[in-house]
Motif scaffolding. Structure first.
Motif, short mmCIF file in Angstrom:
data_model
loop_
_atom_site.label_atom_id
_atom_site.label_comp_id
_atom_site.label_asym_id
_atom_site.label_seq_id
_atom_site.Cartn_x
_atom_site.Cartn_y
_atom_site.Cartn_z
N ALA A 195 -28.08 47.86 8.31
CA ALA A 195 -28.80 47.35 7.15
C ALA A 195 -30.30 47.33 7.44
CB ALA A 195 -28.30 45.95 6.79
N GLY A 196 -31.07 47.89 6.52
CA GLY A 196 -32.53 47.95 6.67
C GLY A 196 -33.04 49.21 7.34
N GLU A 197 -32.13 50.14 7.73
CA GLU A 197 -32.56 51.35 8.42
C GLU A 197 -32.60 52.55 7.47
OE1 GLU A 197 -31.21 49.99 12.90
OE2 GLU A 197 -30.04 51.54 11.88
N PHE A 198 -33.37 53.56 7.82
CA PHE A 198 -33.68 54.67 6.92
C PHE A 198 -34.12 55.88 7.73
CE2 PHE A 198 -37.58 52.62 8.00
CZ PHE A 198 -38.50 53.64 8.10
N TYR A 199 -34.33 57.00 7.02
CA TYR A 199 -34.95 58.20 7.62
C TYR A 199 -35.82 58.80 6.53
CZ TYR A 199 -35.13 62.22 10.86
OH TYR A 199 -35.52 63.19 11.74
N GLN B 267 -20.08 51.12 -1.42
CA GLN B 267 -20.33 50.71 -2.79
C GLN B 267 -21.67 51.24 -3.26
OE1 GLN B 267 -19.72 46.48 -3.32
NE2 GLN B 267 -17.84 46.48 -2.10
N ASP B 268 -21.79 51.46 -4.57
CA ASP B 268 -22.97 52.12 -5.12
C ASP B 268 -24.27 51.38 -4.81
OD1 ASP B 268 -21.38 54.12 -6.13
OD2 ASP B 268 -21.30 53.29 -8.17
N ASP B 269 -24.20 50.05 -4.68
CA ASP B 269 -25.43 49.27 -4.49
C ASP B 269 -25.77 49.06 -3.02
OD1 ASP B 269 -23.33 47.58 -3.98
OD2 ASP B 269 -24.12 45.88 -5.12
N TRP B 270 -25.10 49.79 -2.12
CA TRP B 270 -25.36 49.64 -0.69
C TRP B 270 -26.42 50.60 -0.17
CZ3 TRP B 270 -19.79 48.96 1.76
CH2 TRP B 270 -19.31 47.69 1.40
N GLY B 271 -27.00 51.43 -1.03
CA GLY B 271 -28.07 52.33 -0.60
C GLY B 271 -27.55 53.42 0.32
N GLY B 272 -28.42 53.87 1.24
CA GLY B 272 -28.04 54.87 2.23
C GLY B 272 -27.82 56.26 1.68
N ILE C 256 -27.54 61.95 -3.45
CA ILE C 256 -26.15 62.18 -3.03
C ILE C 256 -25.63 60.90 -2.39
CG2 ILE C 256 -24.64 63.53 -1.53
CD1 ILE C 256 -26.75 65.81 -1.82
N ALA C 257 -24.62 60.30 -3.03
CA ALA C 257 -24.05 59.06 -2.50
C ALA C 257 -23.28 59.34 -1.22
CB ALA C 257 -23.14 58.42 -3.55
N GLU D 69 -34.31 62.99 2.69
CA GLU D 69 -34.46 61.71 3.34
C GLU D 69 -33.17 60.92 3.19
OE1 GLU D 69 -37.31 59.05 1.48
OE2 GLU D 69 -36.92 59.93 -0.49
N VAL D 70 -33.01 59.89 4.04
CA VAL D 70 -31.93 58.93 3.89
C VAL D 70 -32.55 57.63 3.42
CG1 VAL D 70 -30.09 57.64 5.04
CG2 VAL D 70 -30.56 60.02 5.70
N LEU D 71 -32.15 57.19 2.21
CA LEU D 71 -32.72 55.98 1.64
C LEU D 71 -32.23 54.74 2.40
CD1 LEU D 71 -32.40 56.88 -2.16
CD2 LEU D 71 -34.33 57.26 -0.60
N LEU D 72 -32.96 53.66 2.26
CA LEU D 72 -32.67 52.42 2.98
C LEU D 72 -31.22 51.99 2.79
CD1 LEU D 72 -34.39 50.14 4.53
CD2 LEU D 72 -34.18 48.89 2.38
N ALA D 73 -30.53 51.77 3.89
CA ALA D 73 -29.15 51.29 3.83
C ALA D 73 -29.13 49.76 3.77
CB ALA D 73 -28.38 51.77 5.05
N LYS D 74 -28.18 49.22 3.01
CA LYS D 74 -28.02 47.77 2.91
C LYS D 74 -26.77 47.29 3.64
CE LYS D 74 -30.39 47.77 -1.54
NZ LYS D 74 -30.28 47.46 -3.00
#
Length: 201
Positions: free
Chosen positions: A112-116, A142-147, A161-162, A178-183
């Motif tokens: 959680a909180g990590e990204f690229y 889940q859709d609202d978990w980012g990443g 792309i989910a 990029e990889v969006l912020l994961a929750k």
């Protein structure tokens, strides 16, 4: 472990068409569930061995915050995925004359909180990466978990792309992404199919 044989369940023609038209393709329900659970278990069992991907040769990068573990035959379950990609590379070579010769891969964990941040896996064709492949391992998402993987296709259009469980996303390694912020904790295997030749254009 017995050699996996999943390519006959993948719609190879559609994958090749999408790669040709857009520079990327998706494979959903890529593997049997018993393999998915086994490789996810192998990933989780080895999390303590992961290293901070942002630190390379003592230098800290600010564009990524994930953690990785390179895969070899000492991780036999994950190594089966590499063998599958080697077989798949033969299909790509026949279709696009890419001359892919080998596959490198690592487990990736985004807590959680990590990204690229935005980058290319083969910037200005400075390495031998031709096709990038991301295989999502986490047991649920889940859709609202980012990443999500945010990717610019070969025509300049952007796609979100989910990271759907048991999905494989593959794309030209020179495409911006990029990889969006994961929750939540996001687990995957990232692989690169490599050669010494120019990539698709």
């Amino acid at each position: 472990m017995q050699q996996l044989s999943v390519l006959n369940s993948w719609n190879i023609d559609d994958i090749l068409d999408d790669l040709n038209l857009y520079g990327f393709a998706l494979i959903d329900d890529a593997y049997p569930l018993d393999y998915l659970h086994a490789v996810a278990g192998e990933c989780i069992e080895n999390l303590q061995r992961f290293r901070d991907a942002a630190i390379q040769n003592g230098v800290v990068s600010k564009i990524r915050s994930d953690h990785i573990l390179w895969i070899n035959d000492q991780l036999p379950i994950a190594h089966q995925h590499i063998l599958t990609l080697e077989q798949f590379s033969q299909q790509l070579n026949r279709a696009f004359f890419l001359g892919i010769k080998d596959v490198e891969a690592h487990f990736a964990c985004y807590n959680a909180g990590e990204f690229y941040a935005l980058h290319r896996d083969n910037p200005q064709q400075k390495n031998d990466r031709v096709i990038s492949v991301v295989f999502y391992l986490h047991p649920d998402w889940q859709d609202d978990w980012g990443g999500e993987l945010r990717l610019q296709d070969k025509h300049g259009n952007w796609h979100i792309i989910a990271p759907k469980t048991n999905r494989i996303a593959l794309f030209q390694s020179d495409l911006l992404h990029e990889v969006l912020l994961a929750k939540q904790q996001r687990l995957s295997i990232t692989a690169w199919l490599r050669n010494n030749n120019p990539i698709l254009n």
